[in-house]
Design an enzyme around this catalytic site. Structure first.
Site, PDB file in Angstrom:
ATOM      1  N   HIS A   1      45.600   7.863  18.585  1.00  0.00           N
ATOM      2  CA  HIS A   1      45.581   7.303  17.242  1.00  0.00           C
ATOM      3  C   HIS A   1      44.279   6.579  16.939  1.00  0.00           C
ATOM      4  O   HIS A   1      44.112   6.034  15.841  1.00  0.00           O
ATOM      5  CB  HIS A   1      46.771   6.354  17.060  1.00  0.00           C
ATOM      6  CG  HIS A   1      48.080   7.002  17.390  1.00  0.00           C
ATOM      7  ND1 HIS A   1      48.767   6.756  18.552  1.00  0.00           N
ATOM      8  CD2 HIS A   1      48.802   7.929  16.717  1.00  0.00           C
ATOM      9  CE1 HIS A   1      49.868   7.499  18.578  1.00  0.00           C
ATOM     10  NE2 HIS A   1      49.911   8.221  17.479  1.00  0.00           N
TER      11      HIS A   1
ATOM     12  N   GLU B   1      49.725  22.049  14.541  1.00  0.00           N
ATOM     13  CA  GLU B   1      48.456  22.018  13.818  1.00  0.00           C
ATOM     14  C   GLU B   1      47.855  23.404  13.637  1.00  0.00           C
ATOM     15  O   GLU B   1      47.208  23.681  12.614  1.00  0.00           O
ATOM     16  CB  GLU B   1      47.470  21.094  14.536  1.00  0.00           C
ATOM     17  CG  GLU B   1      47.770  19.617  14.381  1.00  0.00           C
ATOM     18  CD  GLU B   1      48.971  19.147  15.190  1.00  0.00           C
ATOM     19  OE1 GLU B   1      49.592  18.130  14.820  1.00  0.00           O
ATOM     20  OE2 GLU B   1      49.284  19.808  16.210  1.00  0.00           O
TER      21      GLU B   1
ATOM     22  N   LEU C   1      55.645  20.639  12.929  1.00  0.00           N
ATOM     23  CA  LEU C   1      54.671  19.936  13.756  1.00  0.00           C
ATOM     24  C   LEU C   1      53.924  20.950  14.625  1.00  0.00           C
ATOM     25  O   LEU C   1      54.271  21.194  15.772  1.00  0.00           O
ATOM     26  CB  LEU C   1      55.386  18.885  14.620  1.00  0.00           C
ATOM     27  CG  LEU C   1      54.531  17.778  15.235  1.00  0.00           C
ATOM     28  CD1 LEU C   1      55.400  16.591  15.605  1.00  0.00           C
ATOM     29  CD2 LEU C   1      53.768  18.250  16.464  1.00  0.00           C
TER      30      LEU C   1
ATOM     31  N   GLN D   1      47.429  14.875  10.940  1.00  0.00           N
ATOM     32  CA  GLN D   1      47.868  13.488  10.919  1.00  0.00           C
ATOM     33  C   GLN D   1      46.921  12.541  11.655  1.00  0.00           C
ATOM     34  O   GLN D   1      46.691  11.414  11.215  1.00  0.00           O
ATOM     35  CB  GLN D   1      49.272  13.404  11.514  1.00  0.00           C
ATOM     36  CG  GLN D   1      50.023  12.162  11.163  1.00  0.00           C
ATOM     37  CD  GLN D   1      51.499  12.318  11.500  1.00  0.00           C
ATOM     38  OE1 GLN D   1      51.903  12.073  12.632  1.00  0.00           O
ATOM     39  NE2 GLN D   1      52.293  12.740  10.533  1.00  0.00           N
TER      40      GLN D   1
ATOM     41  N   TYR E   1      44.856  15.196  17.080  1.00  0.00           N
ATOM     42  CA  TYR E   1      45.755  16.337  16.983  1.00  0.00           C
ATOM     43  C   TYR E   1      45.024  17.607  16.535  1.00  0.00           C
ATOM     44  O   TYR E   1      45.593  18.700  16.601  1.00  0.00           O
ATOM     45  CB  TYR E   1      46.886  16.052  15.997  1.00  0.00           C
ATOM     46  CG  TYR E   1      47.781  14.890  16.367  1.00  0.00           C
ATOM     47  CD1 TYR E   1      47.671  14.245  17.602  1.00  0.00           C
ATOM     48  CD2 TYR E   1      48.738  14.417  15.480  1.00  0.00           C
ATOM     49  CE1 TYR E   1      48.481  13.182  17.930  1.00  0.00           C
ATOM     50  CE2 TYR E   1      49.560  13.352  15.802  1.00  0.00           C
ATOM     51  CZ  TYR E   1      49.428  12.734  17.029  1.00  0.00           C
ATOM     52  OH  TYR E   1      50.235  11.681  17.354  1.00  0.00           O
TER      53      TYR E   1
ATOM     54  N   GLU F   1      52.223  17.253   8.084  1.00  0.00           N
ATOM     55  CA  GLU F   1      53.355  16.536   8.655  1.00  0.00           C
ATOM     56  C   GLU F   1      53.558  15.211   7.906  1.00  0.00           C
ATOM     57  O   GLU F   1      52.617  14.413   7.801  1.00  0.00           O
ATOM     58  CB  GLU F   1      53.102  16.253  10.133  1.00  0.00           C
ATOM     59  CG  GLU F   1      52.885  17.495  10.975  1.00  0.00           C
ATOM     60  CD  GLU F   1      52.258  17.161  12.320  1.00  0.00           C
ATOM     61  OE1 GLU F   1      52.448  16.025  12.794  1.00  0.00           O
ATOM     62  OE2 GLU F   1      51.560  18.027  12.882  1.00  0.00           O
TER      63      GLU F   1
END
Length: 696
Positions: free
Chosen positions: A496, A425, A423, A447, A451, A394
């Site tokens: 994140h 995985e 998008l 990413q 994920y 991505e």
């Protein structure tokens, strides 16, 4: 056999519209599949068989094999006995039935898995082995279909002919699995953009998943009018109808290079597996109705129409029964795997010599680089050195990645080699698995580490297991780049800043790289790609986001975290030591390295070991550095439960280390937004406090 004979004698002939010799051959495959199922149950009753999920009722898939070329790659459902036997006959092999029963017996002479599992697979037959698949093989099938054209476009040799199509089969219950829906969506997504996707999806619909019924008409409702997906439907118990429709479907896919969906209506006979008692959830009338639709009886009608007598048809059935039992008796006493080392042999890590021989020629430069820049330069070297290499994921193409790590690569090497994906995985990893088995060298990117978790079975159940279940006849070389760990400034939250890598550490056979410094990152990436290319290795390359653009180590402006591009390789499974302190060894990795180095600058007597590799752990370096000081502090930025430190401490103890041990870790918590993240993540102050405590 008496019931079968009675039913055959009561049948009316039916006209066969195809070649008479083909009819005889397909009946032989169907008989072989049925009697392999019966022989497997007999072997189990004798204590010599270990697998009884059979193909009874699904023998119509012989028609699918007959509609294909024997070189078309196949990824099959576990009820594919007749397909396998048909493909074996197409390739001139008379050993198909023995192959199946060798698998049931877990014999080491079984040609694909060598006794590790009963699978339908054989390299010479272009059948890629799958285990007890619940649609987990569909993303790989999509990846193989994508790679057929991509290999040709890149001028890379492919194991499959250029006009091949890919066939993958699965059950009606599995058609509902998110892996199936994602893979089919990805195939349509690619085809919608004009990319060739020669994929034949075969849903063998027997109306039931173990004991749970599939609603009548659901498969047609879900897939019969899907835009971009040509739909075919056939009675799998009627060999003539199945062959006609399978041929039409295969021809469509081959000519148009677009995906098609073939629903093959079947029945399930003999239950789900040997331990299944169908009468607990199916009525006698339902079971009797399925027996009346037995595919063998349907084929017997065509044999009668082709001039065979009932006695001849019955004799063929009885002869195959005798043949299957004879082979079952022969394979029952054959040697099985007898040691852990032998079982796990296909999972061994690549040899240093093989990796060294495959390393690319690095560019020469004295420019000081950040971690991000060094990885970018390494990827450029890999793409320049290996024409089969592809970088995808991505946002990695035009944007160059969320953090700019792949910036400029698409412009330099072109969209066929550096490209953006949808998008999903699971599909990204499936694309990589299909590319790897098709002669390409995929370098996919996930990413963020968080994920990965909805797709990790593509690593555990598919990537890591392929060499294991094929005795290394098949491999899916891959370097999976993942941005991860915590400590990002101004961009937080657990999606994140994820530090959960326990799901990776228990997958046998994969390499886990965790670079910290820029020079190590480039050299380690070269090692991973060389291992993939030389040994079919699957590597996971964990990149610490918070260190991507770091320049300084001890104070602002010192540029001590920059490095020149490396000229020396890094061996897989070797750590890196900083300092010569004799009082305490801090063992760490990732973000823990700069934190520990700053601690070592303030606390006398400390040396730091950067593990660099989390699988295989650098055991030799770990023991050496631990024994030099007799005190070990593990600074682990992952969680206390299931984190890396548990394995490090266990390794030291297992190898007889008797010195002092301690560890500091992040909390067993998700990472929250804002300043609260510092309350749960491992801190430099925590490391220093623990180090001083051990030295006091």
């Amino acid at each position: 056999m008496r019931t079968f004979a009675e039913r055959v004698r009561g049948l009316a002939p039916a006209p066969w519209e195809h070649d008479a010799e083909l009819l005889r051959s397909l009946y032989d495959a169907q008989l072989g599949s049925r009697h392999a199922d019966l022989a497997a149950r007999w072997m189990q009753s004798q204590g010599t068989g270990f697998y009884t999920i059979g193909s009874a009722g699904h023998e119509g898939n012989a028609a699918v094999a007959a509609a294909l070329e024997p070189t078309d790659p196949a990824l099959l459902h576990y009820r594919s006995g007749a397909f396998y036997l048909t493909r074996a006959a197409q390739c001139g092999s008379k050993e198909g039935l023995r192959d199946i029963l060798l698998g049931v017996a877990a014999a080491t002479t079984e040609p694909i898995a060598g006794g590790r599992h009963k699978v339908f697979g054989r390299h010479e037959l272009s059948i890629i082995p799958q285990t007890s698949t619940i649609a987990s093989h569909l993303p790989r099938a999509m990846g193989v279909a994508f790679s057929l054209n991509r290999s040709a476009k890149l001028g890379v040799p492919s194991p499959w002919p250029a006009d091949s199509i890919v066939v993958t089969s699965f059950g009606d219950a599995s058609a509902n699995h998110s892996t199936a829906t994602g893979a089919i969506n990805a195939a349509l997504h690619a085809s919608y953009q004009g990319l060739p996707m020669p994929l034949l999806l075969v849903c063998e619909d027997n109306g039931i998943g173990i004991s749970v019924r599939t609603p009548d008409g659901w498969i047609r409702q879900a897939y019969g009018s899907r835009p971009g997906l040509r739909y075919f439907d056939a009675d799998g118990t009627d060999l003539d109808a199945a062959l006609s429709m399978a041929t039409e479907a295969a021809t469509f896919v081959r000519r148009n290079r677009r995906p098609a969906f073939l629903r093959l209506r079947t029945v399930r006979l003999l239950g789900h597996a040997g331990s299944d008692v169908e009468t607990a959830y199916r009525s006698p009338a339902e079971l009797a109705a399925d027996e009346e639709r037995d595919p063998l009886l349907g084929t017997a009608r065509y044999l009668l129409g082709a001039g065979y007598t009932a006695d001849e048809i019955i004799e063929l059935y009885e002869d195959k029964h005798a043949e299957a039992l004879r082979i079952a008796a022969e394979v029952a006493g054959l040697p099985q795997l007898s040691s852990a080392e032998t079982v796990a042999a296909p999972l061994r890590f690549p040899s240093p010599d093989a990796v060294a021989a495959a390393l690319p020629q690095p560019t020469r430069s004295t420019e000081l680089l950040t971690l991000s820049q060094s990885i970018n330069r390494a990827l450029s070297d890999v793409l320049a050195s290996y024409p089969e290499a592809m970088v995808f994921g991505e946002d990695v193409g035009r944007k160059g990645g969320v953090y700019g790590v792949t910036r400029g690569l698409q412009k330099a090497f072109g969209p066929p080699r550096v490209f953006d994906t949808l998008l999903d995985e699971q599909s990204i990893l499936g694309l990589a698995l299909g590319a790897g088995v098709s002669g390409l060298l995929p370098i996919p990117e996930i990413q963020y580490l968080a994920y990965l978790h909805n797709a990790e079975d593509q690593l555990r159940g598919e990537a890591a297991s392929l060499k294991f279940f094929s005795q290394e006849q098949y491999a899916n070389p891959m370097v999976l780049r993942i941005a991860g760990y915590g400590y990002q400034k101004g961009f937080g939250g657990h999606f994140h800043n994820d530090d959960a890598i326990g799901v990776l550490r228990d997958i046998p056979g994969i390499v886990i790289a965790s670079p910290s410094r820029p020079d190590d990152a480039a050299a380690m990436l070269h090692a991973c790609t060389a291992a993939a290319r030389s040994s079919g290795t699957v590597s996971v390359f964990l990149e610490p986001i918070a260190l991507y653009h770091r320049r300084d180590l001890y104070e602002d402006g010192d540029d001590r975290w920059l490095s020149a591009y490396p000229e020396e390789p890094v061996e897989i499974g070797r750590g890196r030591t900083y300092g010569d302190g004799t009082e305490l060894t801090i063992v760490t990795f990732g973000n823990g390295v700069p934190m520990s180095l700053r601690v070592a600058s303030r606390v006398p007597g400390v040396r730091v070991l950067d593990l660099r590799w989390l699988a295989p752990l650098p055991v030799e370096d770990l023991l050496l550095q631990a024994n030099i000081t007799g005190r070990v502090l593990v600074a682990d930025e992952t969680r206390r439960s299931g984190g890396v430190s548990e394995g490090i401490l266990a390794t030291l103890i297992d190898h007889g280390y008797t010195g002092r041990l301690a560890r500091v870790t992040s909390y067993d918590s998700y990472v929250p937004l804002g300043a609260a993240a510092h309350d749960v993540l491992l801190s430099e102050q925590t490391i220093e406090t623990a180090a001083r405590s051990m030295l006091s």
